[in-house]
Write an enzyme that holds these catalytic residues in place. Sequence first.
Site, PDB file in Angstrom:
ATOM      1  CG  LEU A  87    -110.647  75.942  36.932  1.00 38.57           C
ATOM      2  CD1 LEU A  87    -112.297  76.328  35.987  1.00 38.57           C
ATOM      3  CD2 LEU A  87    -111.358  75.587  38.495  1.00 38.57           C
ATOM      4  CG  ASP A 125    -115.206  94.616  48.035  1.00 34.83           C
ATOM      5  OD1 ASP A 125    -113.743  94.942  48.668  1.00 34.83           O
ATOM      6  OD2 ASP A 125    -115.313  95.928  47.650  1.00 34.83           O
ATOM      7  CG  HIS A 171    -106.960  88.846  54.343  1.00 35.80           C
ATOM      8  ND1 HIS A 171    -108.392  89.471  53.523  1.00 35.80           N
ATOM      9  CD2 HIS A 171    -106.980  89.604  54.714  1.00 35.80           C
ATOM     10  CE1 HIS A 171    -108.164  90.132  54.304  1.00 35.80           C
ATOM     11  NE2 HIS A 171    -107.034  90.515  54.173  1.00 35.80           N
TER      12      HIS A 171
END
Length: 284
Positions: free
Chosen positions: A172, A61, A78
Amino acid sequence: MFSTTLPLPLLINRYHPLPSPSPTAPPRVTLRDDGTLLAKESLPPELVAELMPNHVAVIMDGHGRWAKPRGLAATEGHRAGVESLTRMVMLCCSWGIEVLTVFACSTENLARPKKEVDFFMRLFETTAKSSMECMQMKGIRVCVIGDLSKVPESLQRTVARVEDVTKDNKKLQLIVALNYGGKYDVVQACKRVAMKVKDGAVDVEDINESIIEKELETKCTEFPNPGLLIRTSGELRVSNFLLWQLAYTELYFSPKFWPDFGKDDFVDALRSFQHRQRRFGGRH
C-alpha cells in the site's frame, strides 16, 4: 483537520481522559496479528473486488469536535484519530486498495494557535519514528507531500528517513499531505513548468495536462487521481485538498467525526462508490 497520520495500532479509550502525552516520547507501538486490529480482513460480501477504487483520499475531520463533549483537549482528538487511521490503512491493505492519501495538515492549519501546531508537529515526528518498523513489516510505502520547508528541520529529516526506509514497499502507498494545499500544489507545478520553458526544455505550445500533472505533488504515485474522496464530520466541502486531482473523483461525506469513523462506515463509503455511474463528462 490535524491528525496523527501514520499507521499505529494504538487503541484509544474514547470516553475517559488519557494521560497527557509527552511530545518527546513516541507512543508505544505493538505489532499484532491476533485477530483484533491488524488481522487480515476479507472483502465484505456487499463489496465487489473488481469495483474497488485504486486510490482513496480522506479528509480526516472532526478531532476537536469529537474531543470537546468528552471534556478532552483537542490534542486528545488527534491521538484518538490514530485508531481510525490504523484501521483504514489495514483495511486498504487487505481489500486491494493501492493508494491511500490522507489530509493531515493544511497550509491554513498552520495559522492555528502555536501551542497546538507545535504539539502536532512534535507528535507527528515521534509517531513517524516509532512506526517505521510497523510500516516496513506490513509493506507500506510512505510519501509525504506539501511544503515541508515550513515544518521543523527535525521533522523534515524524519520524513526523509521514513520515505527512504519504505520506498521499496508494494502493499500500500500511504500519502500523507502535510502543510499541503491544492492551490499551493497547482502554483508550484506552474512554477516548475515555467522554469522548464525558461530553460528551453518545454515549448509553451506543448504545455498540456500531462506536463502539469508530472509536476504536481502526487507525481510520487502511479495513481495520482483518487477514485473516491471521503470527508468526515458532516462538512460538505473539499477544503483546498487535491483540487486538480479531484476533477472526476466521487465524493462521499460522512456525518461521523474522524475518531468514530470505523469499518462499517468505510464499507458504506465504498458501497456508495461502487453503485455510482462514472461518466467522466461523457454519456453512457
